[in-house]
Design an enzyme around this catalytic site. Structure first.
Site, PDB file in Angstrom:
ATOM      1  N   GLU A  24       0.835  -1.205   0.000  1.00 33.01           N
ATOM      2  CA  GLU A  24       0.000   0.000   0.000  1.00 33.01           C
ATOM      3  C   GLU A  24       0.866   1.250   0.000  1.00 33.01           C
ATOM      4  O   GLU A  24       1.996   1.230   0.475  1.00 33.01           O
ATOM      5  CB  GLU A  24      -0.873   0.013   1.261  1.00 33.01           C
ATOM      6  CG  GLU A  24      -2.366  -0.124   1.033  1.00 33.01           C
ATOM      7  CD  GLU A  24      -3.031   0.993   0.257  1.00 33.01           C
ATOM      8  OE1 GLU A  24      -2.408   1.619  -0.620  1.00 33.01           O
ATOM      9  OE2 GLU A  24      -4.200   1.246   0.534  1.00 33.01           O
ATOM     10  N   ASP A  25       0.329   2.338  -0.511  1.00 38.33           N
ATOM     11  CA  ASP A  25       1.063   3.597  -0.465  1.00 38.33           C
ATOM     12  C   ASP A  25       1.066   4.172   0.951  1.00 38.33           C
ATOM     13  O   ASP A  25       2.090   4.551   1.485  1.00 38.33           O
ATOM     14  CB  ASP A  25       0.491   4.621  -1.470  1.00 38.33           C
ATOM     15  CG  ASP A  25      -1.026   4.795  -1.364  1.00 38.33           C
ATOM     16  OD1 ASP A  25      -1.682   4.138  -0.516  1.00 38.33           O
ATOM     17  OD2 ASP A  25      -1.581   5.599  -2.150  1.00 38.33           O
ATOM     18  N   ASP A  48      -3.940   5.147   6.486  1.00 36.07           N
ATOM     19  CA  ASP A  48      -4.444   6.362   7.124  1.00 36.07           C
ATOM     20  C   ASP A  48      -5.453   5.944   8.199  1.00 36.07           C
ATOM     21  O   ASP A  48      -5.070   5.621   9.312  1.00 36.07           O
ATOM     22  CB  ASP A  48      -5.050   7.230   6.017  1.00 36.07           C
ATOM     23  CG  ASP A  48      -5.478   8.598   6.471  1.00 36.07           C
ATOM     24  OD1 ASP A  48      -4.999   9.055   7.516  1.00 36.07           O
ATOM     25  OD2 ASP A  48      -6.299   9.233   5.788  1.00 36.07           O
ATOM     26  N   LYS A  86       0.237   6.799   8.800  1.00 35.94           N
ATOM     27  CA  LYS A  86      -0.264   7.966   9.550  1.00 35.94           C
ATOM     28  C   LYS A  86      -1.073   7.450  10.733  1.00 35.94           C
ATOM     29  O   LYS A  86      -2.302   7.475  10.706  1.00 35.94           O
ATOM     30  CB  LYS A  86      -1.225   8.761   8.660  1.00 35.94           C
ATOM     31  CG  LYS A  86      -0.680   9.995   7.997  1.00 35.94           C
ATOM     32  CD  LYS A  86      -1.864  10.787   7.442  1.00 35.94           C
ATOM     33  CE  LYS A  86      -1.664  11.209   6.030  1.00 35.94           C
ATOM     34  NZ  LYS A  86      -2.828  11.907   5.452  1.00 35.94           N
ATOM     35  N   PHE A 138      -1.394  16.006   4.794  1.00 39.85           N
ATOM     36  CA  PHE A 138      -1.766  15.455   3.496  1.00 39.85           C
ATOM     37  C   PHE A 138      -0.533  15.468   2.599  1.00 39.85           C
ATOM     38  O   PHE A 138       0.091  16.499   2.415  1.00 39.85           O
ATOM     39  CB  PHE A 138      -2.912  16.234   2.860  1.00 39.85           C
ATOM     40  CG  PHE A 138      -3.474  15.512   1.671  1.00 39.85           C
ATOM     41  CD1 PHE A 138      -4.350  14.445   1.847  1.00 39.85           C
ATOM     42  CD2 PHE A 138      -3.097  15.861   0.387  1.00 39.85           C
ATOM     43  CE1 PHE A 138      -4.842  13.738   0.755  1.00 39.85           C
ATOM     44  CE2 PHE A 138      -3.598  15.169  -0.717  1.00 39.85           C
ATOM     45  CZ  PHE A 138      -4.466  14.111  -0.528  1.00 39.85           C
ATOM     46  N   ASP A 162      -1.645  10.775  -4.707  1.00 39.75           N
ATOM     47  CA  ASP A 162      -2.211  11.844  -5.522  1.00 39.75           C
ATOM     48  C   ASP A 162      -3.059  12.817  -4.717  1.00 39.75           C
ATOM     49  O   ASP A 162      -3.464  12.547  -3.590  1.00 39.75           O
ATOM     50  CB  ASP A 162      -3.098  11.256  -6.623  1.00 39.75           C
ATOM     51  CG  ASP A 162      -4.431  10.777  -6.081  1.00 39.75           C
ATOM     52  OD1 ASP A 162      -4.432  10.002  -5.094  1.00 39.75           O
ATOM     53  OD2 ASP A 162      -5.480  11.201  -6.609  1.00 39.75           O
ATOM     54  N   ARG A 213       1.225  12.150  -8.670  1.00 45.32           N
ATOM     55  CA  ARG A 213       1.694  10.780  -8.414  1.00 45.32           C
ATOM     56  C   ARG A 213       3.134  10.584  -8.893  1.00 45.32           C
ATOM     57  O   ARG A 213       3.859   9.738  -8.397  1.00 45.32           O
ATOM     58  CB  ARG A 213       0.811   9.757  -9.140  1.00 45.32           C
ATOM     59  CG  ARG A 213      -0.611   9.653  -8.620  1.00 45.32           C
ATOM     60  CD  ARG A 213      -1.270   8.406  -9.196  1.00 45.32           C
ATOM     61  NE  ARG A 213      -2.708   8.406  -9.071  1.00 45.32           N
ATOM     62  CZ  ARG A 213      -3.373   7.987  -7.990  1.00 45.32           C
ATOM     63  NH1 ARG A 213      -2.721   7.572  -6.932  1.00 45.32           N
ATOM     64  NH2 ARG A 213      -4.690   8.006  -7.969  1.00 45.32           N
TER      65      ARG A 213
HETATM   66  P1  IMP Z   1      -7.493   4.542   4.701  1.00 45.39           P
HETATM   67  O1  IMP Z   1      -8.587   3.578   4.362  1.00 45.39           O
HETATM   68  O2  IMP Z   1      -8.005   5.775   5.370  1.00 45.39           O
HETATM   69  O3  IMP Z   1      -6.348   3.925   5.438  1.00 45.39           O
HETATM   70  O4  IMP Z   1      -7.077   5.115   3.315  1.00 45.39           O
HETATM   71  C1  IMP Z   1      -5.918   4.886   2.705  1.00 45.39           C
HETATM   72  C2  IMP Z   1      -6.002   5.523   1.335  1.00 45.39           C
HETATM   73  O5  IMP Z   1      -6.393   6.903   1.414  1.00 45.39           O
HETATM   74  C3  IMP Z   1      -4.640   5.491   0.727  1.00 45.39           C
HETATM   75  O6  IMP Z   1      -4.416   4.311  -0.005  1.00 45.39           O
HETATM   76  C4  IMP Z   1      -4.665   6.742  -0.132  1.00 45.39           C
HETATM   77  O7  IMP Z   1      -5.209   6.428  -1.391  1.00 45.39           O
HETATM   78  C5  IMP Z   1      -5.592   7.702   0.580  1.00 45.39           C
HETATM   79  N1  IMP Z   1      -4.828   8.668   1.408  1.00 45.39           N
HETATM   80  C6  IMP Z   1      -4.756   8.715   2.742  1.00 45.39           C
HETATM   81  N2  IMP Z   1      -3.963   9.719   3.162  1.00 45.39           N
HETATM   82  C7  IMP Z   1      -3.498  10.307   2.038  1.00 45.39           C
HETATM   83  C8  IMP Z   1      -2.586  11.409   1.808  1.00 45.39           C
HETATM   84  O8  IMP Z   1      -2.029  12.065   2.713  1.00 45.39           O
HETATM   85  N3  IMP Z   1      -2.346  11.705   0.502  1.00 45.39           N
HETATM   86  C9  IMP Z   1      -2.909  11.024  -0.540  1.00 45.39           C
HETATM   87  N4  IMP Z   1      -3.744   9.992  -0.359  1.00 45.39           N
HETATM   88  C10 IMP Z   1      -4.033   9.623   0.916  1.00 45.39           C
HETATM   89 MG    MG Z   2      -4.544   3.958  -2.051  1.00 47.19          MG
END
Ligand code: IMP
Ligand code: MG
Length: 183
Positions: free
Chosen positions: A107-108, A111, A139, A160, A167, A173
């Site tokens: 995963e990137d 969050d 995060k 962010f 992105d 990206r």
């Molecule tokens: P989660 O389900 O909240 O953990 O979401 C993760 C996804 O939200 C990541 O795979 C990203 O696509 C997006 N995301 C969360 N934080 C950021 C950020 O700071 N920049 C860009 N995309 C983010």
């Molecule tokens: Mg993602």
């Protein structure tokens, strides 16, 4: 055809380098070796989560010596905002079977943890030998669901960020550095 415009900061959006490209490369190299040590000589299935993971996937896959298989999964959370809405769906499924395999989700960024909680649940039903998670960024301050991320590139504060695959509205990206984007 017009050349693609390079992403650039505009007057209302400020880009600042948070993690420079050479630190990313160094850290990903370490992670690759650590992962190979943990899995010994077993074949690993790397599952990249589109689209954000494509850069980290490419770097990580090349940092893991030995046998590795690659596949991608498309996931979308409803709502196009900066935060996950809590509902997730699979938009592109895997081509390969995971049965009996060691699976590493790539995963990137983690969050809230909503996406990965859902995904781990979906993939668990395919009877892999094991499932772990590798994320370039973590995060933890925003976590809503407990997620065990075994391999973390960098832990960051609640900012962010864009670049290295991440992105904002499908832009940035391609930035080689992880940057904060402030409005
Ligand atoms: P989660 O389900 O909240 O953990 O979401 C993760 C996804 O939200 C990541 O795979 C990203 O696509 C997006 N995301 C969360 N934080 C950021 C950020 O700071 N920049 C860009 N995309 C983010
Ligand atoms: Mg993602």
């Amino acid at each position: 055809m017009e050349p693609a415009a390079a992403p650039a900061a505009t007057a209302d959006r400020q880009l600042k380098v948070l993690i420079p490209r050479d630190r990313i490369q160094e850290r990903v190299r370490e992670l690759g070796l650590e992962i190979r040590r943990d899995y010994e000589d077993r074949t690993l299935c790397l599952i990249g989560i589109l689209k954000g993971a494509f850069v980290f996937m490419s770097d990580l896959a090349r940092s893991i010596p030995g046998a590795v298989r690659i596949d991608f999964m498309g996931i979308s959370s409803y709502g196009k905002g900066k935060t996950s809405s809590g509902e997730v769906k699979v938009t592109k499924d895997l081509d390969m079977s995971l049965e009996g395999m060691d699976v590493l989700i790539v995963e990137d960024i983690v969050d809230t943890g909503v996406t990965l909680t859902y995904l781990a649940h979906v993939l668990q039903q395919r009877r892999p030998r094991s499932i772990q998670i590798a994320a370039l960024l973590d995060k933890p301050s925003r976590r809503m669901r407990p997620v065990q991320v075994k391999y973390v590139g960098f832990t960051i504060a609640d900012r962010f960020v864009v670049g290295a695959g991440l992105d904002a509205g499908e832009e940035y990206r391609n930035l080689p550095d992880v940057c904060t984007l402030e409005e």
